[in-house]
Design a protein around this motif. Structure first.
Motif, PDB file in Angstrom:
ATOM      1  N   SER A  47       0.815  -1.211   0.000  1.00 40.62           N
ATOM      2  CA  SER A  47       0.000   0.000   0.000  1.00 40.62           C
ATOM      3  C   SER A  47       0.849   1.261   0.000  1.00 40.62           C
ATOM      4  O   SER A  47       0.321   2.353   0.064  1.00 40.62           O
ATOM      5  CB  SER A  47      -0.964   0.010   1.175  1.00 40.62           C
ATOM      6  OG  SER A  47      -0.263   0.117   2.375  1.00 40.62           O
TER       7      SER A  47
ATOM      8  N   TYR B 216      -0.093  18.573  13.510  1.00 38.06           N
ATOM      9  CA  TYR B 216      -0.667  18.752  14.830  1.00 38.06           C
ATOM     10  C   TYR B 216       0.268  19.524  15.755  1.00 38.06           C
ATOM     11  O   TYR B 216       1.470  19.300  15.750  1.00 38.06           O
ATOM     12  CB  TYR B 216      -0.969  17.383  15.458  1.00 38.06           C
ATOM     13  CG  TYR B 216      -1.761  16.502  14.530  1.00 38.06           C
ATOM     14  CD1 TYR B 216      -3.127  16.650  14.426  1.00 38.06           C
ATOM     15  CD2 TYR B 216      -1.125  15.554  13.739  1.00 38.06           C
ATOM     16  CE1 TYR B 216      -3.855  15.871  13.556  1.00 38.06           C
ATOM     17  CE2 TYR B 216      -1.845  14.757  12.862  1.00 38.06           C
ATOM     18  CZ  TYR B 216      -3.212  14.922  12.780  1.00 38.06           C
ATOM     19  OH  TYR B 216      -3.932  14.153  11.915  1.00 38.06           O
TER      20      TYR B 216
ATOM     21  N   GLY C 112       1.412  18.486   2.581  1.00 37.54           N
ATOM     22  CA  GLY C 112       0.643  18.081   3.754  1.00 37.54           C
ATOM     23  C   GLY C 112       0.986  16.671   4.197  1.00 37.54           C
ATOM     24  O   GLY C 112       1.952  16.118   3.708  1.00 37.54           O
ATOM     25  N   PRO C 113       0.260  16.057   5.109  1.00 39.41           N
ATOM     26  CA  PRO C 113      -0.983  16.562   5.690  1.00 39.41           C
ATOM     27  C   PRO C 113      -0.758  17.804   6.545  1.00 39.41           C
ATOM     28  O   PRO C 113       0.243  17.897   7.233  1.00 39.41           O
ATOM     29  CB  PRO C 113      -1.455  15.394   6.553  1.00 39.41           C
ATOM     30  CG  PRO C 113      -0.233  14.616   6.845  1.00 39.41           C
ATOM     31  CD  PRO C 113       0.670  14.780   5.677  1.00 39.41           C
ATOM     32  N   ARG C 114      -1.700  18.713   6.461  1.00 35.43           N
ATOM     33  CA  ARG C 114      -1.617  19.906   7.296  1.00 35.43           C
ATOM     34  C   ARG C 114      -3.003  20.233   7.824  1.00 35.43           C
ATOM     35  O   ARG C 114      -3.989  19.660   7.378  1.00 35.43           O
ATOM     36  CB  ARG C 114      -1.012  21.071   6.520  1.00 35.43           C
ATOM     37  CG  ARG C 114      -1.646  21.314   5.170  1.00 35.43           C
ATOM     38  CD  ARG C 114      -0.777  22.311   4.428  1.00 35.43           C
ATOM     39  NE  ARG C 114      -1.282  22.578   3.093  1.00 35.43           N
ATOM     40  CZ  ARG C 114      -0.622  23.265   2.193  1.00 35.43           C
ATOM     41  NH1 ARG C 114       0.571  23.731   2.441  1.00 35.43           N
ATOM     42  NH2 ARG C 114      -1.140  23.497   1.004  1.00 35.43           N
ATOM     43  N   GLU C 115      -3.013  21.186   8.748  1.00 31.32           N
ATOM     44  CA  GLU C 115      -4.276  21.537   9.403  1.00 31.32           C
ATOM     45  C   GLU C 115      -5.270  22.043   8.368  1.00 31.32           C
ATOM     46  O   GLU C 115      -4.904  22.794   7.471  1.00 31.32           O
ATOM     47  CB  GLU C 115      -4.003  22.644  10.422  1.00 31.32           C
ATOM     48  CG  GLU C 115      -4.362  22.263  11.836  1.00 31.32           C
ATOM     49  CD  GLU C 115      -3.986  23.377  12.779  1.00 31.32           C
ATOM     50  OE1 GLU C 115      -4.905  24.022  13.289  1.00 31.32           O
ATOM     51  OE2 GLU C 115      -2.776  23.618  12.988  1.00 31.32           O
TER      52      GLU C 115
ATOM     53  N   PRO D 262     -12.933  14.376  11.913  1.00 36.80           N
ATOM     54  CA  PRO D 262     -12.159  13.786  13.006  1.00 36.80           C
ATOM     55  C   PRO D 262     -11.841  12.311  12.795  1.00 36.80           C
ATOM     56  O   PRO D 262     -11.106  11.722  13.584  1.00 36.80           O
ATOM     57  CB  PRO D 262     -13.059  13.986  14.223  1.00 36.80           C
ATOM     58  CG  PRO D 262     -14.410  14.200  13.676  1.00 36.80           C
ATOM     59  CD  PRO D 262     -14.279  14.763  12.318  1.00 36.80           C
TER      60      PRO D 262
ATOM     61  N   ASP E 195      -4.763   7.851   9.219  1.00 31.34           N
ATOM     62  CA  ASP E 195      -3.713   8.154  10.193  1.00 31.34           C
ATOM     63  C   ASP E 195      -3.642   9.644  10.513  1.00 31.34           C
ATOM     64  O   ASP E 195      -2.981  10.030  11.467  1.00 31.34           O
ATOM     65  CB  ASP E 195      -2.345   7.730   9.636  1.00 31.34           C
ATOM     66  CG  ASP E 195      -2.152   6.233   9.697  1.00 31.34           C
ATOM     67  OD1 ASP E 195      -2.901   5.586  10.440  1.00 31.34           O
ATOM     68  OD2 ASP E 195      -1.266   5.720   9.002  1.00 31.34           O
ATOM     69  N   TYR E 196      -4.269  10.448   9.683  1.00 29.79           N
ATOM     70  CA  TYR E 196      -4.128  11.899   9.838  1.00 29.79           C
ATOM     71  C   TYR E 196      -5.482  12.565  10.019  1.00 29.79           C
ATOM     72  O   TYR E 196      -5.929  13.311   9.149  1.00 29.79           O
ATOM     73  CB  TYR E 196      -3.421  12.492   8.615  1.00 29.79           C
ATOM     74  CG  TYR E 196      -2.241  11.698   8.139  1.00 29.79           C
ATOM     75  CD1 TYR E 196      -1.051  11.702   8.849  1.00 29.79           C
ATOM     76  CD2 TYR E 196      -2.314  10.928   6.987  1.00 29.79           C
ATOM     77  CE1 TYR E 196       0.024  10.963   8.435  1.00 29.79           C
ATOM     78  CE2 TYR E 196      -1.233  10.180   6.556  1.00 29.79           C
ATOM     79  CZ  TYR E 196      -0.067  10.202   7.279  1.00 29.79           C
ATOM     80  OH  TYR E 196       1.000   9.458   6.861  1.00 29.79           O
ATOM     81  N   PRO E 197      -6.173  12.303  11.140  1.00 29.74           N
ATOM     82  CA  PRO E 197      -7.479  12.937  11.323  1.00 29.74           C
ATOM     83  C   PRO E 197      -7.374  14.463  11.376  1.00 29.74           C
ATOM     84  O   PRO E 197      -6.332  15.004  11.754  1.00 29.74           O
ATOM     85  CB  PRO E 197      -7.966  12.362  12.667  1.00 29.74           C
ATOM     86  CG  PRO E 197      -6.740  11.899  13.352  1.00 29.74           C
ATOM     87  CD  PRO E 197      -5.806  11.458  12.277  1.00 29.74           C
ATOM     88  N   ASN E 198      -8.443  15.121  10.984  1.00 29.21           N
ATOM     89  CA  ASN E 198      -8.564  16.586  11.018  1.00 29.21           C
ATOM     90  C   ASN E 198      -7.607  17.324  10.092  1.00 29.21           C
ATOM     91  O   ASN E 198      -7.414  18.519  10.235  1.00 29.21           O
ATOM     92  CB  ASN E 198      -8.371  17.129  12.441  1.00 29.21           C
ATOM     93  CG  ASN E 198      -9.469  16.672  13.358  1.00 29.21           C
ATOM     94  OD1 ASN E 198     -10.616  16.573  12.950  1.00 29.21           O
ATOM     95  ND2 ASN E 198      -9.126  16.375  14.597  1.00 29.21           N
ATOM     96  N   THR E 199      -6.986  16.623   9.169  1.00 34.24           N
ATOM     97  CA  THR E 199      -6.020  17.315   8.318  1.00 34.24           C
ATOM     98  C   THR E 199      -6.466  17.270   6.860  1.00 34.24           C
ATOM     99  O   THR E 199      -7.459  16.655   6.506  1.00 34.24           O
ATOM    100  CB  THR E 199      -4.637  16.651   8.401  1.00 34.24           C
ATOM    101  OG1 THR E 199      -4.751  15.328   7.905  1.00 34.24           O
ATOM    102  CG2 THR E 199      -4.108  16.642   9.786  1.00 34.24           C
TER     103      THR E 199
ATOM    104  N   PHE F 207       2.056   8.208   0.794  1.00 38.48           N
ATOM    105  CA  PHE F 207       0.761   7.940   1.407  1.00 38.48           C
ATOM    106  C   PHE F 207       0.333   6.509   1.124  1.00 38.48           C
ATOM    107  O   PHE F 207       0.743   5.907   0.156  1.00 38.48           O
ATOM    108  CB  PHE F 207      -0.287   8.923   0.885  1.00 38.48           C
ATOM    109  CG  PHE F 207      -0.085  10.302   1.404  1.00 38.48           C
ATOM    110  CD1 PHE F 207      -0.347  10.584   2.730  1.00 38.48           C
ATOM    111  CD2 PHE F 207       0.406  11.298   0.587  1.00 38.48           C
ATOM    112  CE1 PHE F 207      -0.137  11.852   3.232  1.00 38.48           C
ATOM    113  CE2 PHE F 207       0.622  12.569   1.082  1.00 38.48           C
ATOM    114  CZ  PHE F 207       0.353  12.845   2.405  1.00 38.48           C
ATOM    115  N   LYS F 208      -0.520   6.024   2.020  1.00 36.11           N
ATOM    116  CA  LYS F 208      -1.046   4.673   1.831  1.00 36.11           C
ATOM    117  C   LYS F 208      -2.124   4.713   0.749  1.00 36.11           C
ATOM    118  O   LYS F 208      -3.085   5.493   0.849  1.00 36.11           O
ATOM    119  CB  LYS F 208      -1.659   4.169   3.131  1.00 36.11           C
ATOM    120  CG  LYS F 208      -0.632   3.704   4.132  1.00 36.11           C
ATOM    121  CD  LYS F 208      -1.331   3.029   5.284  1.00 36.11           C
ATOM    122  CE  LYS F 208      -0.360   2.773   6.426  1.00 36.11           C
ATOM    123  NZ  LYS F 208      -1.073   2.477   7.653  1.00 36.11           N
TER     124      LYS F 208
END
Lengths: 280, 242
Positions: free
Chosen positions: A39, A88, B47-50, B59, B107-111, B143-144
């Motif tokens: 993946s 974050y 990214g990932p960024r906010e 979320p 893996d990157y919630p909220n981004t 990325f996956k």
């Protein structure tokens, strides 16, 4: 029944790694029916029955226990917020920042101010990737003036090397002090030319991280540049713990410092002093 | 009059020459260029960024956000007015939908993961080139993904001739009078499973011809996928042979 790719070869997402139920998908791989599929972009690593992919590119995911370099960007009522080179922000609470007693409503700028870099340890990560960090531990502190460079976080293990072999080689050849954060930020300090050499070297490691026998190559590279001179970096004096700067006040035998003894008007102060004992 | 032989002597299922490169934009997390004939697309991933505004945040997972843009000088003479247009907004959305289903950003919630697709030179098939470049760039960023989506345009002239990857001259056969009608089908396929993540069509076509076009697309995308795989791996091989 069999592996479809060689061990240690480079694969891309969607590539079939193995067929049959003899192999198990590990990190960076998944199973679809009878086949195991990659993946992500990375190196195949077959360990017994498990096949995992060692990523060659990617993002840093905060893990408890990691030492990271971060930048203070906000002061809050109860601590500092820091940027972690991820999506974050992390929280450094007063309690985790220093063992010194911080008075209620004290100016937190005195300790860490916006723009400063710190080396900290991750002590908690929630499912939503809210990060808590701590400065309690050896080598965790505010960073002294130096350079901060950014590398791919996937390459950090390679830059550090086995038991820190790679980074200590760079340190000893260039005479720079280097701190590598797991989040891909690296701090270094030395003579300007040495810093440049160290950066060049780190960038080389980052670029060629997938190669075998990289340590020897970097050793040769450094030898060519420095002529094999070993230059130990200056020993970093540990910052004096803050509380030692002021004379220690021990409540069991308070030293008489002259002047009038505190009377009841300074009650809160005394109260605080007692509190301080308990906190330690 | 039917279109039976291709203008540039290609076979019916032959694409224009493809050049795929990876890692062309050092500042980006991942990047790629995809050139097919005279069409070129660049893609850069950040990214990932906010994600702001905050109400867009999810979320549970990170989000993919694509932006497609044609450069002012990319056309064949007329300056293309810069800035978002109805067309570029549509293609941005389509690119995003074509790619989002293979991505795993949990893996990157909220981004948000940003993909910028730029077209410096256009000669038909820009959205397909853009999607190919974007999927390579996302893979390059680490990325996956379930697969590398590949996009291709298939044209059907007069509901008779099915041919792959039309260039601008072939797309406008009806304007030059070489054909009555040209249907242009842009399709994105996951090469491993043959699943379709995006399908668009301009013009009219019969059901049979549409299926024929999709079969051709499956075969063609498999071939392109091999090219993309080689490009993704090449960045490591070249250094290894030094």
């Amino acid at each position: 029944m069999a592996l479809k790719v060689e061990n240690k070869s480079i694969v891309v997402p969607g590539e079939t790694l193995a067929e049959g139920m003899d192999f198990l998908p590990g990190e960076g791989a998944f199973r679809e029916g009878e086949i195991v599929i990659s993946s992500r972009l990375g190196l195949v690593n077959v360990d017994g029955r498990a096949i995992k992919i060692i990523p060659l590119a990617g993002t840093y995911l905060p893990k408890v226990g990691d030492r990271i370099i971060c930048k203070v960007f906000d002061l809050t009522y109860s601590g500092w917020r820091v940027k972690t080179n991820t999506a974050y922000a992390a929280m450094l609470s007063m309690k985790e920042a220093t063992s010194e007693y911080i008075e209620h409503g004290a100016d937190l700028n005195k300790y860490f101010t916006i723009g400063e870099y710190i080396v900290a340890k991750i002590i908690n990560v929630t499912g939503q990737n809210l990060i808590d960090i701590s400065l309690k531990g050896p080598g965790l502190n505010k960073l002294k003036p130096g350079r901060i460079i950014e590398v791919d976080p996937c390459k950090v293990p390679r830059i550090i090397g086995k038991q820190g072999s790679m980074v200590s080689m760079v340190k000893n050849s260039t005479g720079c002090n280097i701190i590598v954060g797991q989040n891909g930020l690296i701090w270094l300090r030395g003579e300007p030319e040495d810093e440049m050499l160290a950066i060049e070297c780190i960038k080389k490691i980052e670029k060629e991280s997938h190669k075998q026998g990289l340590t020897e190559e970097i050793e040769k590279f450094l030898k060519d540049k420095t002529g094999g001179v070993i230059k130990k970096p200056p020993v970093m004096e540990e910052d004096e713990p803050r509380e030692r700067r002021e004379p220690r006040r021990d409540s069991r035998s308070p030293p008489y410092r002259g002047g009038p003894r505190r009377d009841s008007r300074s009650g809160p102060r005394n109260f605080n002093r007692d509190n301080r004992r308990q906190r330690r | 009059m039917t279109y039976t032989k291709r203008k540039d002597k290609r076979k019916m299922d032959e694409t224009r020459p493809i050049i795929a490169k990876v890692g062309i934009i050092p500042n980006a997390k991942g990047s790629a260029s995809f050139t097919i004939g005279k069409t070129t697309a660049y893609a850069a991933v950040y990214g990932p960024r906010e994600l702001h505004p905050k109400f867009l945040q999810d979320p549970k997972t990170g989000k993919l956000r694509c932006n497609y843009n044609m450069m002012p000088f990319s056309g064949t003479g007329e300056r293309i007015r810069p800035g978002p247009s109805r067309r570029s907004k549509e293609i941005s959305m389509v690119t995003q939908n074509a790619l989002a289903s293979v991505m795993d950003l949990s893996d990157y919630p909220n981004t948000v993961v940003d993909v910028f697709v730029e077209i410096p030179q256009a000669d038909a098939g820009t959205r397909c080139a853009g999607i190919c470049a974007a999927s390579m760039a996302l893979a390059d960023a680490g990325f996956k993904m379930k697969d590398i989506p590949v996009s291709i345009a298939i044209a059907v002239a007069d509901n008779k001739t099915v041919f792959a990857d039309p260039d601008y001259a072939e797309e406008t056969l009806n304007q030059t009078g070489e054909a009555e009608h040209v249907a242009d089908i842009a399709v994105t396929i996951l090469p491993r499973t043959g699943q379709v993540t995006h399908l668009q069509m301009d013009g009219m076509v019969s059901k049979e011809k549409l299926f024929e076009a999709l079969e051709m697309a499956k075969a063609v995308t498999k071939k392109i996928n091999e090219t993309l795989k080689v490009a993704l791996k090449e960045q490591f091989k070249v250094e290894a042979s030094k």
